[in-house]
Scaffold this motif. Structure first.
Motif, short mmCIF file in Angstrom:
data_model
loop_
_atom_site.label_atom_id
_atom_site.label_comp_id
_atom_site.label_asym_id
_atom_site.label_seq_id
_atom_site.Cartn_x
_atom_site.Cartn_y
_atom_site.Cartn_z
N ALA A 11 -2.93 35.72 33.34
CA ALA A 11 -1.82 35.32 32.50
C ALA A 11 -1.05 34.21 33.20
CB ALA A 11 -0.90 36.52 32.24
N PRO A 12 -0.41 33.32 32.44
CA PRO A 12 0.38 32.26 33.08
C PRO A 12 1.44 32.86 33.99
CG PRO A 12 0.12 31.84 30.73
CD PRO A 12 -0.40 33.23 30.99
N PRO A 13 1.67 32.28 35.16
CA PRO A 13 2.63 32.88 36.10
C PRO A 13 4.05 32.94 35.57
CG PRO A 13 1.93 30.69 36.83
CD PRO A 13 1.03 31.07 35.69
N GLU A 14 4.40 32.03 34.65
CA GLU A 14 5.77 32.01 34.17
C GLU A 14 6.12 33.22 33.31
OE1 GLU A 14 3.27 29.21 31.59
OE2 GLU A 14 3.61 29.63 33.71
N VAL A 15 5.10 33.95 32.81
CA VAL A 15 5.39 35.10 31.97
C VAL A 15 5.59 36.37 32.78
CG1 VAL A 15 4.02 34.09 30.13
CG2 VAL A 15 2.99 35.83 31.61
N LEU A 16 5.42 36.28 34.09
CA LEU A 16 5.53 37.46 34.93
C LEU A 16 6.89 37.51 35.62
CD1 LEU A 16 2.06 37.40 36.69
CD2 LEU A 16 2.72 38.64 34.64
N ALA A 17 7.34 38.73 35.85
CA ALA A 17 8.54 38.90 36.67
C ALA A 17 8.21 38.50 38.10
CB ALA A 17 9.01 40.35 36.63
#
Length: 282
Positions: free
Chosen positions: A218-224
């Motif tokens: 998943a794109p890193p920006e969608v992760l906490a």
């Protein structure tokens, strides 16, 4: 120096050829690689079927088995009297970042060498050189291979690897068209990112349910932020009540244009886990 190299993309892969040509400028190189692609097979060994060897005109030896099979057979039979200085696997077509090392045949082959006391380095080209023509792809692998040679020649990394038993150095190189686009090297920890879609259900041509597994992240920006911290760094924080800077993760370093060098330790049982489980009433 004497090198044994293998990969999981198969004996005809451009990354393997680039690695062979570059390492041949600084030492003697032996190639034992799978006849066909074996991506995602980790360190699987073929113990329920015989292995056969086929020597190509290039001198490379192809085997009808996994990357780990290639290293296992080379060390214990084909070249059992050769004192290799290092086993280097790759150059993998695509990244082996974070938890991907658990599944990677490139990493699994290096792991197999380290189990028998041979310093091992697993190498990958993030992006796999697939941005342009076949000629451009080959040039990207040559840049990556030259960077591996520079690492061995310009630093004492190989000596350090020899002094780190049960460690594999996992190297990820940015896929660039010019060497000047690589900003340098960073020692990193393994990152951890969620898989965007682990399983893709589909219907095969005969109308049967089928499933295609995926490791695409998943794109890193969608992760906490806490989910993208390296697992090894988290373990260290849990075990020691002290403050220190968490190093860059491998995916962060590559995203910033650096070559990522991640030491990965095998046979590691964290003392904190032992203490915690020992307190249970079993």
């Amino acid at each position: 120096m004497k090198f044994l190299i293998s990969n999981d993309d198969g004996v005809y892969a451009p990354g393997l050829l680039a690695l062979y040509q570059a390492l041949s400028t600084i030492g003697e190189v032996v190639v034992v690689a799978p006849m066909t692609e074996h991506s995602g097979c980790a360190s699987a060994l073929s113990i329920s079927m015989p292995l056969h060897t086929h020597q190509l005109d290039s001198g490379f030896i192809a085997i009808n088995g996994s990357p780990a099979d290639c290293i296992y057979l080379a060390l214990h039979e084909l070249y059992r009297d050769t004192p290799f200085d290092c086993v280097i696997t790759g150059i993998n077509s695509g990244a082996n970042l974070g938890q991907d090392v658990l599944f990677s045949g490139t990493f699994g082959a290096a792991l197999t060498a380290q189990l028998f006391g041979i310093p091992a380095i697993a190498t990958s080209l993030v992006g796999g050189g697939s941005k342009g023509s076949q000629q451009e792809e080959a040039s990207h692998y040559r840049i990556a291979a030259d960077e591996i040679v520079k690492l061995l020649v310009e630093t004492s990394i190989l000596s350090e690897c020899k002094n780190l038993p049960y460690h594999v150095l996992n190297v990820n190189i940015p896929d660039v068209g010019r060497v000047d686009d690589i900003k340098g090297r960073k020692i990193t920890s393994l990152g951890h990112r969620k898989v965007a879609r682990p399983v893709h259900p589909l219907i095969d041509p005969r109308g049967r349910d089928a499933y295609w597994l995926s490791l695409r992240k998943a794109p890193p920006e969608v992760l906490a932020d806490s989910e993208n911290v390296s697992l090894s760094a988290k373990d260290e924080l849990d075990q020691k009540d002290q403050s220190f800077a968490i190093p860059l993760t491998d995916d962060e370093a590559v995203a910033e244009g650096y070559i990522s060098l991640s030491p990965v330790r095998l046979h590691h049982t964290p003392s904190a886990a032992l203490d915690r489980l020992s307190a249970l009433a079993l």
